[in-house]
Structure formats: C-alpha cells, structure tokens
Design an enzyme around this catalytic site. Sequence first.
Site, short mmCIF file in Angstrom:
data_model
loop_
_atom_site.label_atom_id
_atom_site.label_comp_id
_atom_site.label_asym_id
_atom_site.label_seq_id
_atom_site.Cartn_x
_atom_site.Cartn_y
_atom_site.Cartn_z
N LYS A 78 41.05 46.04 33.71
CA LYS A 78 39.67 45.59 33.97
C LYS A 78 38.66 46.22 33.00
O LYS A 78 38.96 47.19 32.31
CB LYS A 78 39.28 45.89 35.43
CG LYS A 78 39.92 44.88 36.38
CD LYS A 78 39.42 45.01 37.80
CE LYS A 78 40.10 43.93 38.66
NZ LYS A 78 39.84 44.14 40.08
N ARG B 117 47.59 47.17 42.42
CA ARG B 117 47.71 45.80 41.87
C ARG B 117 47.67 45.88 40.34
O ARG B 117 46.68 46.32 39.77
CB ARG B 117 46.56 44.95 42.41
CG ARG B 117 46.60 43.49 42.03
CD ARG B 117 45.46 42.73 42.68
NE ARG B 117 45.43 41.35 42.28
CZ ARG B 117 44.84 40.92 41.16
NH1 ARG B 117 44.24 41.77 40.35
NH2 ARG B 117 44.84 39.64 40.86
C1 YH5 Z 1 41.37 43.21 43.04
O1 YH5 Z 1 40.86 44.18 42.47
N1 YH5 Z 1 41.17 41.44 41.22
S1 YH5 Z 1 41.28 39.03 39.97
C2 YH5 Z 1 39.19 41.02 34.74
C3 YH5 Z 1 40.07 41.66 33.86
C4 YH5 Z 1 41.34 42.00 34.28
C5 YH5 Z 1 41.75 41.69 35.55
C6 YH5 Z 1 38.49 41.68 32.09
N2 YH5 Z 1 42.04 39.80 42.43
C7 YH5 Z 1 41.50 41.92 42.45
O2 YH5 Z 1 42.49 41.03 38.14
N3 YH5 Z 1 42.50 41.06 44.45
C8 YH5 Z 1 41.50 40.14 41.25
O3 YH5 Z 1 39.74 42.00 32.59
C9 YH5 Z 1 42.05 40.91 43.19
N4 YH5 Z 1 41.83 43.32 44.32
C10 YH5 Z 1 42.38 42.28 45.01
N5 YH5 Z 1 42.81 42.48 46.24
C11 YH5 Z 1 40.48 39.93 38.67
C12 YH5 Z 1 41.38 40.68 37.78
C13 YH5 Z 1 40.90 41.02 36.41
C14 YH5 Z 1 39.62 40.69 36.02
#
Ligand code: YH5
Length: 288
Positions: free
Chosen positions: A232, A266
């Site tokens: 993230k 996760r």
């Molecule tokens: C979460 O924290 N996150 S989707 C931006 C990124 C990398 C990854 C800019 N679903 C979560 O993974 N569900 C998502 O780089 C989730 N907890 C739970 N329970 C976003 C994501 C991501 C966004």
Amino acid sequence: MMSKTTQKKTSSKKNIISTQSNLNKVQVMGILNVTPDSFSDGGQFTCFNSALKQVEQMIDNGVDIIDIGGESTRPGAVDVSAQDEIDRVIPLLKVIKSRFDINISIDTSKVEVMSEAIIYGADMINDVRALQNKGCLDVVAQSDIAVCLMHMQGMPRSMQGNPQYKSIIDDILEFFKQRINCCEQHGINKDRLVLDPGFGFGKTLAHNYELLAKLTQFKSLSLPVLAGISRKSMIGNLLNREVNERLAGSLAAAIVAIQQGATIIRVHDVQESVDAINVLRAVAQYKS
Ligand code: YH5
C-alpha cells in the site's frame, strides 16, 4: 514430487477463525484480484487460468485463506455492477472449492455477490464497508459464514481527500462497537467476526503509522484483528518506492502488525510472508 495442490485433501480443515492463543494462530490471507485491470489483456480465459495458477502457487506456499476480489477499492477506482462482480468471482470460487481444500474469503460489499458467495461455499465475507449496504446483515445472518468488518472513512473515490479524526483509535473503536452491535442484533454471533482498521482507507500516512503503532488497542474488543498493509501507499510513500518495490517494507509492516496482535495478515507475497512469520515463530518458542 507431486504438487501439494493437485488433490483435494479429505482431512479436516482448520476453522477459518482460529481459537489458538499463540503465534501458531497467525494466518496468511493471500490476495487474488480478478479485476480486469489486474490482467494485461483483460481476457476472460487468461484471467480464469492465471487466477487458478495463482491459487495453486499460494497453496503450495502455505496460504491459509485466499481473498478473492472482483471490485477495485483502490483510491479513485470506478464502480462495477453486481453482475460483473459475480461473473468474475463466482465461477472461480466454484472451481477452487471443487479442486482444493482451502478457505476462501470473498472481498465484496454487494449483497448479491455475498448471497452467491454463500451458496457456493465461501468461508468468509471480507467487506470494506462492514456490512453497511442494504440487505447485507440479513444475508450474512442467514448463513454461518465468517465476516471481516473493515473500517473506512468516506468512500473509495474520495476517501484520501482530507481524512480527519478526533482520535483515530477511539473513532475506529467506536465504529467497531457499533458494527458488532448491529451484527449481533441481526443474529450474527460475535464468534463469526474479524475486525480490520482498514489501512489506507481514508487515512493519511501519519494516521496509518499511528494505527500500526497502537494496533494492540483493538484487542480490547476480544476479536481477531486483520491487517492489510501489503504494497500500500503507506509503504510506497514512506520509502519512495513503486508498487513492485514494496516487498521489504510490506514484510516489515506485517511482522510489526503481528507483534501488535494482528492474527490475519492480508498479503500479495505469500511465500515471503510465510517465511517472515516462520522466523518470528522460531524466536517465539524461546520466549518465556
Ligand atoms: C484491507 O486492508 N484492502 S483492497 C492499494 C495498493 C495496494 C493494495 C497502491 N481490501 C483491504 O489491497 N480488505 C483491500 O497500492 C481489503 N483489508 C481488508 N479486509 C486495497 C489493496 C491495495 C490498495
């Protein structure tokens, strides 16, 4: 040697919400994105087969739960219809459940998708909107599936605009208490719930690190805590790294989250995360 994933095992599966009280209970949730932007050609066939390959690889690498998402919730992402999300996620869920003995979580906020996911054997609903959409509490209450309730301030399109909190921990604790109450009133028992403070969802860089530092405070609600930090912006912006350069930062954050009481992590990089957690376990056995 035959791949560990070629045959569906008949042995009994671990419950998705662990009741163990040491580091052995830490579970790795592997992220499986099935949004068209996660495949270069956007083709259905490529998407399906590439997803199945990733599933097999994650299982071989020791994943505990696979989280399948058909809606992009990244900041600024566009909406998808319930039918599109169902078409992306449900055929995959059916095939995975018929071939592999693995817990599946479905990352969705839509009642129609939840309902199908429950029918086809999902083990958990992972809802970034914490079952606040109409009908979600009732659909989940009619099943025995686990639920991850995530905190988000605002909505994906605009949430990173100017997030503000009186006290980030107290505000999120209050939100969790309200959602736990709503769940219980609808007949969803507490033992089915997992809490997630929602790193990156309506939080500044400082908010995210304060959350990580104070994560132990969520243990006061006596429910498992999930942390999703992998790749993230809180890693990228701190270290000035592009998305594909965030592995070391993500592993460090995952380990800190576990030390602060998170029991589900996760992640995108399952093998590396399992290795890092196993180092932590090796140390933990000598701690008094
Ligand atoms: C979460 O924290 N996150 S989707 C931006 C990124 C990398 C990854 C800019 N679903 C979560 O993974 N569900 C998502 O780089 C989730 N907890 C739970 N329970 C976003 C994501 C991501 C966004």
